[in-house]
Motif scaffolding. Structure first.
Motif, PDB file in Angstrom:
ATOM      1  N   ILE A  15      42.364  -5.414 151.997  1.00  0.00           N
ATOM      2  CA  ILE A  15      42.875  -6.599 151.299  1.00  0.00           C
ATOM      3  C   ILE A  15      44.369  -6.751 151.556  1.00  0.00           C
ATOM      4  O   ILE A  15      44.845  -7.847 151.880  1.00  0.00           O
ATOM      5  N   ILE A  16      45.106  -5.647 151.441  1.00  0.00           N
ATOM      6  CA  ILE A  16      46.547  -5.738 151.722  1.00  0.00           C
ATOM      7  C   ILE A  16      46.768  -6.048 153.200  1.00  0.00           C
ATOM      8  O   ILE A  16      47.648  -6.827 153.552  1.00  0.00           O
ATOM      9  N   SER A  17      45.963  -5.474 154.081  1.00  0.00           N
ATOM     10  CA  SER A  17      46.090  -5.774 155.514  1.00  0.00           C
ATOM     11  C   SER A  17      45.926  -7.273 155.774  1.00  0.00           C
ATOM     12  O   SER A  17      46.659  -7.850 156.575  1.00  0.00           O
ATOM     13  N   LEU A  61      48.245  -4.496 144.478  1.00  0.00           N
ATOM     14  CA  LEU A  61      47.900  -5.903 144.531  1.00  0.00           C
ATOM     15  C   LEU A  61      48.408  -6.556 143.258  1.00  0.00           C
ATOM     16  O   LEU A  61      48.355  -5.951 142.177  1.00  0.00           O
ATOM     17  N   ILE A  62      48.907  -7.768 143.393  1.00  0.00           N
ATOM     18  CA  ILE A  62      49.308  -8.576 142.249  1.00  0.00           C
ATOM     19  C   ILE A  62      48.154  -9.548 142.003  1.00  0.00           C
ATOM     20  O   ILE A  62      47.750 -10.288 142.909  1.00  0.00           O
ATOM     21  N   PHE A  71      51.216  -8.825 146.869  1.00  0.00           N
ATOM     22  CA  PHE A  71      51.194  -7.363 146.909  1.00  0.00           C
ATOM     23  C   PHE A  71      52.612  -6.820 146.848  1.00  0.00           C
ATOM     24  O   PHE A  71      53.590  -7.553 147.064  1.00  0.00           O
ATOM     25  N   ALA A  72      52.706  -5.547 146.552  1.00  0.00           N
ATOM     26  CA  ALA A  72      53.987  -4.829 146.560  1.00  0.00           C
ATOM     27  C   ALA A  72      53.738  -3.439 147.135  1.00  0.00           C
ATOM     28  O   ALA A  72      52.726  -2.809 146.833  1.00  0.00           O
ATOM     29  N   PHE A  90      57.442  -6.871 149.287  1.00  0.00           N
ATOM     30  CA  PHE A  90      57.038  -7.589 148.077  1.00  0.00           C
ATOM     31  C   PHE A  90      56.674  -8.997 148.499  1.00  0.00           C
ATOM     32  O   PHE A  90      57.467  -9.686 149.139  1.00  0.00           O
ATOM     33  N   PHE A  91      55.465  -9.417 148.164  1.00  0.00           N
ATOM     34  CA  PHE A  91      54.980 -10.721 148.616  1.00  0.00           C
ATOM     35  C   PHE A  91      54.207 -11.408 147.511  1.00  0.00           C
ATOM     36  O   PHE A  91      53.325 -10.813 146.891  1.00  0.00           O
TER      37      PHE A  91
END
Length: 169
Positions: A15-17, A61-62, A71-72, A90-91
């Motif tokens: 998911i972060i990828s 994940l945010i 995400f952070a 941080f996104f």
């Protein structure tokens, strides 16, 4: 809006990828890189280490109302004079920007990891610098220092999330 942070397990690292593609897309405004022959941005260097390097890297994940909002990536710095924690990346997705999601996520992470922090931006990304000045200034009651990397000129803010009357151990 219901907000939460989820520490990402290696089973959900994809998911972060995938979110990293949007993050890298945003950075094409500031850095010179392109899609590869498969139509995707190259893998983020070191991302795998967030699941395979022990206890010093934290991928989050945010989540906003049950949806992925960003995400952070937080690093615990060991024996580093610049601090104990580094907001490595941080996104927040465009849809959730300027809604308080980023501020909430940053403040929650600062609460989660008490100590001395470093947050950096790319020099040309003035919107990010403004965001971090506001977020850190509100959290640390305007008590932060800003220094510029001598090579790239990128700004970094340094501050503590420890209560002022608590001694560091």
């Amino acid at each position: 809006m219901e907000l939460s942070l989820e520490l990402v397990t290696k089973e959900r690292k994809h998911i972060i990828s995938k979110l990293m593609q949007f993050y890298l897309y945003d950075f094409t405004r500031y850095l010179d890189f392109d899609l590869n022959q498969e139509g995707v941005f190259p893998s983020y260097p070191g991302l795998e280490s967030y699941w395979y390097s022990g206890n010093n890297k934290y991928p989050f994940l945010i989540i906003a109302d049950g949806n992925f909002a960003g995400f952070a990536l937080v690093d615990r710095l060991l024996h580093n004079p610049e601090g104990q924690f580094y907001m490595t990346e941080f996104f927040v997705m465009q849809k959730y920007r300027r809604s308080g999601v980023g501020t909430w996520a940053a403040h929650s992470l600062f609460d989660m990891f008490p100590g001395d922090w470093k947050v950096s931006q790319i020099r040309a990304n003035s919107a990010a610098r403004d965001f971090w000045h506001r977020v850190i200034g509100n959290y640390a009651k305007s008590t932060f220092q800003e220094r510029f990397n001598p090579q790239q000129g990128n700004p970094s803010q340094y501050f503590s999330t420890l209560p002022p009357n608590r001694l560091k151990q």
